[in-house]
Motif scaffolding. Sequence first.
Motif, PDB file in Angstrom:
ATOM      1  N   ALA A 434      21.257 -23.216 -13.286  1.00  0.00           N
ATOM      2  CA  ALA A 434      19.963 -21.475 -14.219  1.00  0.00           C
ATOM      3  C   ALA A 434      19.202 -20.556 -13.069  1.00  0.00           C
ATOM      4  CB  ALA A 434      21.040 -21.278 -15.309  1.00  0.00           C
ATOM      5  N   LEU A 435      18.258 -22.056 -13.556  1.00  0.00           N
ATOM      6  CA  LEU A 435      16.530 -21.666 -12.776  1.00  0.00           C
ATOM      7  C   LEU A 435      16.413 -21.606 -11.536  1.00  0.00           C
ATOM      8  CD1 LEU A 435      13.874 -21.670 -14.428  1.00  0.00           C
ATOM      9  CD2 LEU A 435      13.626 -23.806 -13.767  1.00  0.00           C
ATOM     10  N   VAL A 436      17.218 -22.408 -10.654  1.00  0.00           N
ATOM     11  CA  VAL A 436      17.482 -21.974  -9.491  1.00  0.00           C
ATOM     12  C   VAL A 436      17.962 -20.310  -8.905  1.00  0.00           C
ATOM     13  CG1 VAL A 436      17.966 -22.986  -6.951  1.00  0.00           C
ATOM     14  CG2 VAL A 436      17.007 -24.479  -8.942  1.00  0.00           C
ATOM     15  N   MET A 437      18.358 -20.466  -9.569  1.00  0.00           N
ATOM     16  CA  MET A 437      20.245 -18.943  -9.006  1.00  0.00           C
ATOM     17  C   MET A 437      19.564 -17.904  -9.610  1.00  0.00           C
ATOM     18  SD  MET A 437      23.309 -20.127  -9.860  1.00  0.00           S
ATOM     19  CE  MET A 437      23.949 -18.513 -11.027  1.00  0.00           C
ATOM     20  N   THR A 439      15.499 -17.703 -10.324  1.00  0.00           N
ATOM     21  CA  THR A 439      14.302 -17.735  -9.420  1.00  0.00           C
ATOM     22  C   THR A 439      14.367 -17.367  -7.756  1.00  0.00           C
ATOM     23  OG1 THR A 439      13.348 -19.702 -10.614  1.00  0.00           O
ATOM     24  CG2 THR A 439      12.103 -18.619  -8.810  1.00  0.00           C
ATOM     25  N   MET A 440      15.461 -17.874  -7.218  1.00  0.00           N
ATOM     26  CA  MET A 440      16.294 -16.636  -5.405  1.00  0.00           C
ATOM     27  C   MET A 440      16.412 -16.256  -5.696  1.00  0.00           C
ATOM     28  SD  MET A 440      17.731 -20.499  -4.029  1.00  0.00           S
ATOM     29  CE  MET A 440      19.602 -19.494  -3.444  1.00  0.00           C
ATOM     30  N   ALA A 441      16.946 -15.135  -7.148  1.00  0.00           N
ATOM     31  CA  ALA A 441      17.574 -14.120  -7.170  1.00  0.00           C
ATOM     32  C   ALA A 441      16.178 -13.174  -7.294  1.00  0.00           C
ATOM     33  CB  ALA A 441      18.273 -13.826  -8.226  1.00  0.00           C
ATOM     34  N   VAL A 442      15.705 -13.239  -8.034  1.00  0.00           N
ATOM     35  CA  VAL A 442      14.016 -12.352  -8.160  1.00  0.00           C
ATOM     36  C   VAL A 442      13.241 -12.791  -7.165  1.00  0.00           C
ATOM     37  CG1 VAL A 442      11.956 -12.828  -9.919  1.00  0.00           C
ATOM     38  CG2 VAL A 442      14.502 -13.165 -10.511  1.00  0.00           C
ATOM     39  N   ILE A 443      12.902 -13.701  -6.098  1.00  0.00           N
ATOM     40  CA  ILE A 443      12.394 -13.598  -4.928  1.00  0.00           C
ATOM     41  C   ILE A 443      12.940 -12.757  -4.247  1.00  0.00           C
ATOM     42  CG2 ILE A 443      11.644 -14.833  -3.803  1.00  0.00           C
ATOM     43  CD1 ILE A 443      11.324 -17.448  -5.553  1.00  0.00           C
ATOM     44  N   VAL A 444      13.759 -13.154  -3.774  1.00  0.00           N
ATOM     45  CA  VAL A 444      14.446 -11.763  -2.691  1.00  0.00           C
ATOM     46  C   VAL A 444      15.071 -10.556  -3.083  1.00  0.00           C
ATOM     47  CG1 VAL A 444      16.655 -11.431  -1.475  1.00  0.00           C
ATOM     48  CG2 VAL A 444      16.324 -13.852  -2.316  1.00  0.00           C
ATOM     49  N   PHE A 445      15.226 -10.247  -4.045  1.00  0.00           N
ATOM     50  CA  PHE A 445      15.602  -9.024  -4.955  1.00  0.00           C
ATOM     51  C   PHE A 445      14.139  -7.982  -4.886  1.00  0.00           C
ATOM     52  CE2 PHE A 445      20.175 -10.834  -4.808  1.00  0.00           C
ATOM     53  CZ  PHE A 445      20.793  -9.736  -3.879  1.00  0.00           C
ATOM     54  N   ALA A 446      13.384  -8.521  -5.704  1.00  0.00           N
ATOM     55  CA  ALA A 446      12.241  -8.161  -6.942  1.00  0.00           C
ATOM     56  C   ALA A 446      11.253  -8.010  -6.311  1.00  0.00           C
ATOM     57  CB  ALA A 446      11.655  -8.193  -7.726  1.00  0.00           C
ATOM     58  N   ILE A 449       7.075 -12.736  -7.924  1.00  0.00           N
ATOM     59  CA  ILE A 449       7.301 -13.958  -9.044  1.00  0.00           C
ATOM     60  C   ILE A 449       6.957 -13.223 -10.756  1.00  0.00           C
ATOM     61  CG2 ILE A 449       7.579 -16.626  -9.707  1.00  0.00           C
ATOM     62  CD1 ILE A 449       6.920 -16.311  -6.163  1.00  0.00           C
ATOM     63  N   GLU A 450       8.010 -12.574 -11.492  1.00  0.00           N
ATOM     64  CA  GLU A 450       7.277 -12.857 -12.887  1.00  0.00           C
ATOM     65  C   GLU A 450       7.790 -13.471 -13.842  1.00  0.00           C
ATOM     66  OE1 GLU A 450       5.963 -10.407 -14.986  1.00  0.00           O
ATOM     67  OE2 GLU A 450       6.095  -8.037 -13.689  1.00  0.00           O
ATOM     68  N   ILE A 451       7.523 -14.468 -14.330  1.00  0.00           N
ATOM     69  CA  ILE A 451       7.478 -15.537 -14.933  1.00  0.00           C
ATOM     70  C   ILE A 451       8.455 -15.649 -16.179  1.00  0.00           C
ATOM     71  CG2 ILE A 451       6.439 -17.466 -16.411  1.00  0.00           C
ATOM     72  CD1 ILE A 451       5.947 -18.001 -13.251  1.00  0.00           C
ATOM     73  N   VAL A 452       8.098 -13.885 -17.355  1.00  0.00           N
ATOM     74  CA  VAL A 452       9.134 -13.843 -18.244  1.00  0.00           C
ATOM     75  C   VAL A 452      10.268 -13.170 -17.678  1.00  0.00           C
ATOM     76  CG1 VAL A 452       9.216 -12.579 -19.842  1.00  0.00           C
ATOM     77  CG2 VAL A 452       6.611 -12.841 -18.766  1.00  0.00           C
ATOM     78  N   VAL A 453      10.197 -12.739 -16.179  1.00  0.00           N
ATOM     79  CA  VAL A 453      11.572 -12.032 -16.433  1.00  0.00           C
ATOM     80  C   VAL A 453      12.215 -13.646 -15.849  1.00  0.00           C
ATOM     81  CG1 VAL A 453      12.830 -10.619 -14.461  1.00  0.00           C
ATOM     82  CG2 VAL A 453      10.607 -10.176 -14.977  1.00  0.00           C
ATOM     83  N   ILE A 454      11.611 -14.555 -14.812  1.00  0.00           N
ATOM     84  CA  ILE A 454      12.262 -15.585 -14.603  1.00  0.00           C
ATOM     85  C   ILE A 454      12.619 -16.601 -15.740  1.00  0.00           C
ATOM     86  CG2 ILE A 454      12.526 -17.106 -13.225  1.00  0.00           C
ATOM     87  CD1 ILE A 454      10.468 -15.662 -11.185  1.00  0.00           C
ATOM     88  N   PHE A 455      12.141 -16.884 -16.527  1.00  0.00           N
ATOM     89  CA  PHE A 455      12.221 -17.857 -17.860  1.00  0.00           C
ATOM     90  C   PHE A 455      13.398 -17.022 -18.668  1.00  0.00           C
ATOM     91  CE2 PHE A 455      11.454 -17.928 -21.940  1.00  0.00           C
ATOM     92  CZ  PHE A 455      11.847 -19.227 -22.212  1.00  0.00           C
ATOM     93  N   VAL A 456      13.404 -15.821 -19.832  1.00  0.00           N
ATOM     94  CA  VAL A 456      14.004 -14.880 -19.802  1.00  0.00           C
ATOM     95  C   VAL A 456      15.671 -15.115 -18.931  1.00  0.00           C
ATOM     96  CG1 VAL A 456      15.142 -13.193 -21.564  1.00  0.00           C
ATOM     97  CG2 VAL A 456      12.542 -13.971 -20.893  1.00  0.00           C
TER      98      VAL A 456
END
Lengths: 659, 150
Positions: A434-437, A439-446, A449-456
């Motif tokens: 889940a973490l890998v998926m 993180t990659m989605a957030v980096i590619v689309f947004a 690197i928003e830590i909170v968004v990735i964490f939640v």
Amino acid sequence: MIAELGHFSLILALGLAVALTVIPAVGVYQSRPLLMNMSGSLSAGLFVFVFISICCLANSFLTDDFSVDYVARNSNTSLPMQYKISAIWGAHEGSFLLWILVMAGWTLAVSVFSEQLTTDMRARVLSVLGVLTVGFLLFILLTSNPFDRTLPVFPMEGSDLNPLLQDFGLIVHPPMLYMGYVGFAVPFAFAIATLSTGQLDSAWARWSRPWTNVAWAFLTVGITLGSWWAYYELGWGGWWFWDAVENASFMPWLIGTALVHSLAASEKRGVLKSWTVLLAIFAFSFSLLGAFLVRSGVLTSVHSFAVDPERGMYILIFLVLVVGGSLTLFAFKASKIESTADFKASSREAMLLINNLLLVVASAAVLLGTIYPLFYEAMNDGLKISVGPPYFNKVFVPIVMMLFVAMAISPVSRWKKTSTERLLKSQVIPFVSALVMVTMAVIVFAKSIEIVVIFVNTIAVWIIISLGRDLYQKVQHKKAKIQSLFKQSMSYYGMLLGHFGIAISIIGVVSTVYFSEEKDVRLEPGDSLTLSAYHFKLNKMLRVEGPNYLADQAEIEVRKGGDFVAILRPEKRFYPGAENTMTEADIEVGLFRDLFVALGEPLDNGAWAVRVHYKPFVRWIWFGGMFIALGGFLTVLDRRYRVKASRKVTETVLVGTAV
Amino acid sequence: MKFGKMKTHRRNRLMLVAFLLIGSGTAVSLTLTALNENINLFYEPQQIVDGEAPIGDLIRAGGMVKAGSVMRSTTDLKVNFVITDMKSAEVNMMYDGILPDLFREGQGVIARGRLDPYGVFVAEEVLAKHDENYMAPELKKMIDAKKAEA
């Protein structure tokens, strides 16, 4: 004449409700089945008369009978037909009549779908529902009669329904919400009835469970609709405000969620029984508290009905009687309840207990923030305060985060005993993937690197992976994998769907909160602005006329990188009947983003104040809500809630063959 | 053997109690801190004029919008207006954004924001009366008091 008929029906309904309270109770006391069984026909009669009453009010609305005060205040000859109907629950008096209709409906439903219950139990439950209905009917007849006349001098034209309420959302939102609020009266009645017998067995949990799930699912629908309605109709793109009245619906939902889970433990394993009873009492008490907060006007809220201390006082007394009475009964009887089973720290029972504690703490935190202004005012010589959204975010969010982590882990846990080591080990792969998926989605689309968004979002995806894996493991070793999918119980699928819905909502909430963009600007026709990747251009302003309003309409063209996206037409409406101005936003809806445009006020030089929002994933919040509700409804189709009924049929067949 | 079991059982229970106490203690203190940091006191214009309201803290202020006091910028959404208690006290308000539909001169408003050192209230949010029948309890109380005085 019709209005008087409606009023009279309500009085008759009160008589029947009193009878429904007393006669079955006497029947139980004297062990006379004849009296106990009268509860069925009394419930039916009660429903019929309340229904006649609300039909009479509908008639007054449809015939524009402005001699009825409530109609004169909330309708108008030019009001479209569908809003004349929904105006019935557009203000305090009529909405309470709807509340009572829903109450009578639930009572009738209990009396009809109660083959599983013993005669004695059915009579007790219906008697408790009867006494609650008496309280509600007295309230409406004494303080809030919707049939009051304005005679002899009545207005020729009504002052129109509040324009905010002239909307599809308001046609469906209150009935759904009330189905939920009032629905919690049923588990409450089961709890009180069972306490009164002094025997609290697992059968009680099996009886209450489908009712609780349905009521809770309706409440979920109601809250979701409310949030959606606030988003597009209040005009400013917010979907949750931590407003006192929103909290009033959210608290029973949180307690109801705890109840839904603890009933599972009580039914399956016979544990947490007295706790479950207490939750059933509190779920309904919170519904009543909600009614009090909304209808007494003690708190500042955009939703409050007109301030009326007398009504507030009545509901407060009723609330005290209900809570006080049921807790007293609980205090005397609960000591006799014995939990039969024991469980270990990482068992499914323990997971459900953690869920319950966190949900109760969460609702306590919301309650504290909601009613703290009242205490503060009382203790500080009338000093007025309000508690801001930051409080709720600070306290509520960490609690639910813990809840979500527990949710991700819990499908692996088993009843009685689960090895903690196995539990933790099994989570490594789902969590890491889940973490890998994410993180990659957030980096590619947004592209950030928003830590909170990735964490939640990781927690949300982790939940989904855990659910998927659990379902896979259930069918993995079966020969016919597809058929075994159909063999899983409906309540299992309900659980999957409900938890999936939560995960979807989590993704929606956190993405909207962190990636939304908004701008308030002054635009003259021809001006434009850029927000996110979108280009908004105000082409022109138009004058349009609706059935009961006049409006300024903007024509705004949206483009992305030169490609045409949409034409949006937000309006500023003026309703002459109510002399009210209303903002009607226009939204370009999408699965991954909404573009939201609303008109502020006219400025000089033909310019307008315009608010533009870019809201990614905002739909997911409500999609999630709908999945959760669907999950709740699905559990009711579970075969085991019909077991006894079908066994009865087999018995009859056997008797038939014997003869 | 049995005694040993009892002991584990007791130790577990003691740990559970300790865990609950520490947990709930932390939760309660965090909650109360959050609560105290996020309450917004309400001030009437007279109190602000008298200097009772703190400068720079998030507070709420309410009153009637003084007739003829609303001044808008011609280039952006900045707006200035005066709120009054309908007697002598007046407070200057500054706001940058879209005012609510029901914002009108002579109507009641409640604003959330901060008082700057010059006594101007810089609003972050402005709320107007919701409908004809409803009025925020704070405003209603203030108006009732004024009526009683008159």
